[in-house]
Design a protein around this motif. Structure first.
Motif, PDB file in Angstrom:
ATOM      1  N   THR A  48       0.814  -1.217   0.000  1.00 44.71           N
ATOM      2  CA  THR A  48       0.000   0.000   0.000  1.00 44.71           C
ATOM      3  C   THR A  48       0.850   1.270   0.000  1.00 44.71           C
ATOM      4  OG1 THR A  48      -0.246  -0.431   2.358  1.00 44.71           O
ATOM      5  CG2 THR A  48      -2.074  -1.030   0.956  1.00 44.71           C
ATOM      6  N   ILE A  51       0.731   2.286  -3.482  1.00 44.83           N
ATOM      7  CA  ILE A  51      -0.651   2.550  -3.920  1.00 44.83           C
ATOM      8  C   ILE A  51      -1.152   3.885  -3.361  1.00 44.83           C
ATOM      9  CG2 ILE A  51      -3.047   1.726  -3.657  1.00 44.83           C
ATOM     10  CD1 ILE A  51      -1.743  -1.159  -3.703  1.00 44.83           C
ATOM     11  N   LYS A 102      -3.996  -3.909   9.081  1.00 50.63           N
ATOM     12  CA  LYS A 102      -2.823  -4.010   9.952  1.00 50.63           C
ATOM     13  C   LYS A 102      -2.117  -2.664  10.110  1.00 50.63           C
ATOM     14  CE  LYS A 102      -2.320  -8.892   9.173  1.00 50.63           C
ATOM     15  NZ  LYS A 102      -1.721  -9.927   8.339  1.00 50.63           N
ATOM     16  N   SER A 103      -1.897  -1.966   8.989  1.00 47.05           N
ATOM     17  CA  SER A 103      -1.204  -0.667   9.066  1.00 47.05           C
ATOM     18  C   SER A 103      -2.026   0.325   9.889  1.00 47.05           C
ATOM     19  CB  SER A 103      -0.987  -0.083   7.676  1.00 47.05           C
ATOM     20  OG  SER A 103      -0.361  -1.012   6.837  1.00 47.05           O
ATOM     21  N   LYS A 108      -2.855   3.436  14.730  1.00 49.73           N
ATOM     22  CA  LYS A 108      -3.863   3.868  15.714  1.00 49.73           C
ATOM     23  C   LYS A 108      -3.352   3.672  17.145  1.00 49.73           C
ATOM     24  CE  LYS A 108      -8.184   2.380  14.399  1.00 49.73           C
ATOM     25  NZ  LYS A 108      -9.283   1.395  14.565  1.00 49.73           N
ATOM     26  N   ALA A 124      -8.414  -0.254   1.396  1.00 51.66           N
ATOM     27  CA  ALA A 124      -9.337  -1.360   1.117  1.00 51.66           C
ATOM     28  C   ALA A 124     -10.489  -1.282   2.107  1.00 51.66           C
ATOM     29  CB  ALA A 124      -8.606  -2.694   1.261  1.00 51.66           C
ATOM     30  N   HIS A 127     -12.597  -4.298   6.441  1.00 49.20           N
ATOM     31  CA  HIS A 127     -12.856  -4.500   7.886  1.00 49.20           C
ATOM     32  C   HIS A 127     -13.363  -3.187   8.470  1.00 49.20           C
ATOM     33  CE1 HIS A 127      -9.453  -2.011   9.003  1.00 49.20           C
ATOM     34  NE2 HIS A 127      -9.066  -2.361   7.778  1.00 49.20           N
ATOM     35  N   ASP A 128     -14.037  -3.253   9.632  1.00 50.77           N
ATOM     36  CA  ASP A 128     -14.618  -2.023  10.188  1.00 50.77           C
ATOM     37  C   ASP A 128     -13.693  -1.306  11.179  1.00 50.77           C
ATOM     38  OD1 ASP A 128     -14.920  -3.759  12.280  1.00 50.77           O
ATOM     39  OD2 ASP A 128     -17.098  -3.917  12.110  1.00 50.77           O
ATOM     40  N   GLY A 129     -12.412  -1.710  11.189  1.00 53.82           N
ATOM     41  CA  GLY A 129     -11.438  -0.999  12.026  1.00 53.82           C
ATOM     42  C   GLY A 129     -11.017   0.333  11.411  1.00 53.82           C
ATOM     43  N   SER A 132     -12.937   2.566  13.879  1.00 52.68           N
ATOM     44  CA  SER A 132     -13.260   2.195  15.264  1.00 52.68           C
ATOM     45  C   SER A 132     -12.256   2.730  16.281  1.00 52.68           C
ATOM     46  CB  SER A 132     -13.313   0.668  15.385  1.00 52.68           C
ATOM     47  OG  SER A 132     -12.005   0.158  15.335  1.00 52.68           O
ATOM     48  N   SER A 136      -6.500  -4.158  16.866  1.00 50.82           N
ATOM     49  CA  SER A 136      -6.248  -5.594  17.076  1.00 50.82           C
ATOM     50  C   SER A 136      -4.763  -5.841  16.856  1.00 50.82           C
ATOM     51  CB  SER A 136      -7.056  -6.429  16.082  1.00 50.82           C
ATOM     52  OG  SER A 136      -8.421  -6.213  16.284  1.00 50.82           O
ATOM     53  N   ILE A 160      -9.321   4.603  -5.205  1.00 52.06           N
ATOM     54  CA  ILE A 160      -8.226   3.697  -4.807  1.00 52.06           C
ATOM     55  C   ILE A 160      -8.804   2.360  -4.349  1.00 52.06           C
ATOM     56  CG2 ILE A 160      -6.412   3.316  -3.057  1.00 52.06           C
ATOM     57  CD1 ILE A 160      -5.838   6.332  -3.162  1.00 52.06           C
ATOM     58  N   PRO A 165      -7.883  -5.570  -4.837  1.00 57.68           N
ATOM     59  CA  PRO A 165      -8.453  -6.879  -5.193  1.00 57.68           C
ATOM     60  C   PRO A 165      -9.869  -7.024  -4.616  1.00 57.68           C
ATOM     61  CG  PRO A 165      -6.198  -7.100  -4.388  1.00 57.68           C
ATOM     62  CD  PRO A 165      -6.580  -5.669  -4.179  1.00 57.68           C
ATOM     63  N   LEU A 168     -10.864  -8.262  -1.089  1.00 63.12           N
ATOM     64  CA  LEU A 168     -10.828  -7.409   0.106  1.00 63.12           C
ATOM     65  C   LEU A 168     -12.200  -6.779   0.371  1.00 63.12           C
ATOM     66  CD1 LEU A 168      -7.337  -5.800  -0.571  1.00 63.12           C
ATOM     67  CD2 LEU A 168      -7.874  -7.221   1.404  1.00 63.12           C
ATOM     68  N   HIS A 271      -9.548 -11.573   7.608  1.00 57.31           N
ATOM     69  CA  HIS A 271     -10.402 -11.426   8.800  1.00 57.31           C
ATOM     70  C   HIS A 271     -11.899 -11.475   8.441  1.00 57.31           C
ATOM     71  CE1 HIS A 271     -11.846  -9.560  12.556  1.00 57.31           C
ATOM     72  NE2 HIS A 271     -12.571  -8.787  11.767  1.00 57.31           N
TER      73      HIS A 271
END
Ligand SMILES: NC(=O)C1=CN([C@@H]2O[C@H](COP(=O)(O)OP(=O)(O)OC[C@H]3O[C@@H](n4cnc5c(N)ncnc54)[C@H](OP(=O)(O)O)[C@@H]3O)[C@@H](O)[C@H]2O)C=CC1
Ligand SMILES: O=C(CO)COP(=O)(O)O
Ligand SMILES: [Zn+2]
Length: 354
Positions: A48, A51, A102-103, A108, A124, A127-129, A132, A136, A160, A165, A168, A271
């Motif tokens: 990323t 990207i 993850k990034s 955060k 992408a 996920h809803d992080g 939030s 994790s 973007i 993909p 995701l 996830h």
């Protein structure tokens, strides 16, 4: 100490949520709105970076904000501590997470540890992080969901995200649909254990999943309008978690199954993909319409079986057996655990394993 302590009852929500094509170029206006200029520290990923990470760097550099940038390879406490150190050395005044789950989680938590503002720039909708007030993070062989400060802003560039993909985006749908069983588990814990329950958070979370379940055919590859639907749903799911002050409205037994798979399976899937498959099985255990969940995920093109996840059947069974141990304080339909016979029955009947 993480500076969220003592803010347990606060509802932290982002101030600016900017969603749309090419909004990455609005980032400087968002920074100005938040009175943030020099001293940006960008945390991005290996893919990323090229990207979007480098784009964010160049935008802020052109403004004369002299940003720093670092790539993180995993969502671990080691990476968080590395970013804390680098951002301290650079005298950074705010952090920007640019990339995948993850990034964003690493940035955060690092921002919270440093007590600095944080801006989320997802590449992408997986996920809803993205919005939030949780991160994790792996530490000492275990993954923990840590309370952190919510992003000050979310800048989700749908041009973007539409090029990411499709897998995701479909995973993001799995993470949203899992709100159904998460809320059922939460209601059950409220009834059986008198656990605090927020009607507003639960209703928002359920409604978010419902919108997607009502028209799964609207989610298609490379379609900007599909990305916008999913990003908005992820934002409202994240807001539900912030209202609740926990991940309860968006994480129940299906997430415990996914977290267990991360531990037991040698190659886990995304996830949101694992949470979607978990939702099918947990809905069966709740006596709900699991077939509708499965059908909806199939229409979207998200995995509904072990083989589609790329995970051997035996790891699905192993994860089902240990999922209740992931978070013993979070009461769910898994109770004190499934018997091996019950685990096999739910996995076979729902055709997750063959
Ligand atoms: N904090 C919270 O509330 C929540 C946190 N999570 C956490 O988020 C993580 C899952 O995030 P998820 O995004 O699904 O998976 P990953 O963070 O594992 O990212 C998956 C991959 O997608 C790549 N990628 C991202 N965007 C693009 C793009 N535009 N084009 C090409 N490749 C791209 C990433 O590249 P790169 O290598 O550059 O990163 C990475 O290799 C888990 O750790 C989960 O626990 C999940 C839900 C809620
Ligand atoms: O994934 C999440 C919500 O979708 C966060 O939940 P956890 O608290 O289980 O990490
Ligand atoms: Zn999730």
């Amino acid at each position: 100490m993480i500076p969220t302590q003592g803010k347990k009852k606060w509802m932290q929500l982002p101030r600016d949520v900017v969603v749309g094509p090419d909004v990455i170029y609005d980032l400087k206006d968002v920074c100005n709105d938040l009175k943030l200029n020099e001293g940006a520290f960008i945390v991005t990923g290996h893919n990323t970076k090229r990207i979007a990470g480098d784009v964010v760097h160049d935008i802020l550099n052109d403004c004369g904000y002299d940003p720093s940038i670092a790539s993180s390879k995993e969502a671990s406490m080691t990476e968080v501590n590395k970013i804390v150190e680098l951002a301290t050395e650079a005298n950074s005044r705010y952090l920007i997470g640019v990339g995948s789950g993850k990034s964003i989680d690493v940035a955060k938590l690092a921002a919270t540890k440093l007590d600095l503002p944080f801006i989320s720039v997802p590449t992408a909708a997986s996920h809803d992080g993205i919005v939030s007030s949780r991160a994790s993070i792996h530490d000492k062989g275990k993954k923990a969901s840590i309370e952190v400060n919510a992003p000050m802003a979310v800048v989700a560039d749908t041009s973007i995200i539409a090029k990411a993909p499709y897998r995701l985006l479909a995973a993001g749908c799995g993470d949203i649909i899992s709100n159904y069983t998460a809320v059922l588990d939460w209601e059950m814990a409220h009834r059986l254990r008198n656990e605090p329950f927020s009607e507003y958070a639960a209703t928002l979370s359920r409604m978010t999943a419902q919108i997607l379940m009502d028209s799964p055919e609207d989610i298609k590859p490379e379609l900007e309008s599909s990305v916008r639907i999913v990003v908005k749903a992820l934002v409202s799911s994240g807001v539900a978690m912030s209202i609740a002050g926990s991940s309860r409205p968006a994480s129940g037994s299906e997430h415990m199954f996914s977290h267990a798979l991360d531990r037991v399976a040698p190659n886990s899937a995304l996830h949101g993909e694992q949470c979607g498959v978990g939702t099918i099985m947990m809905m069966y255990l709740h006596g709900g319409d699991w077939k509708k969940i499965k059908e909806c995920l199939e229409i979207i093109g998200a995995p509904t079986t072990a083989s589609e996840l790329g995970i051997e059947d035996r790891y699905i069974l192993e994860a089902l057996l240990v999922a209740h141990e992931i978070r013993p304080e979070r009461y769910t339909i898994l109770g004190t655990g499934l018997t091996p016979e019950a685990a096999e029955k739910v996995a076979r009947l729902t055709k997750v394993i063959s």
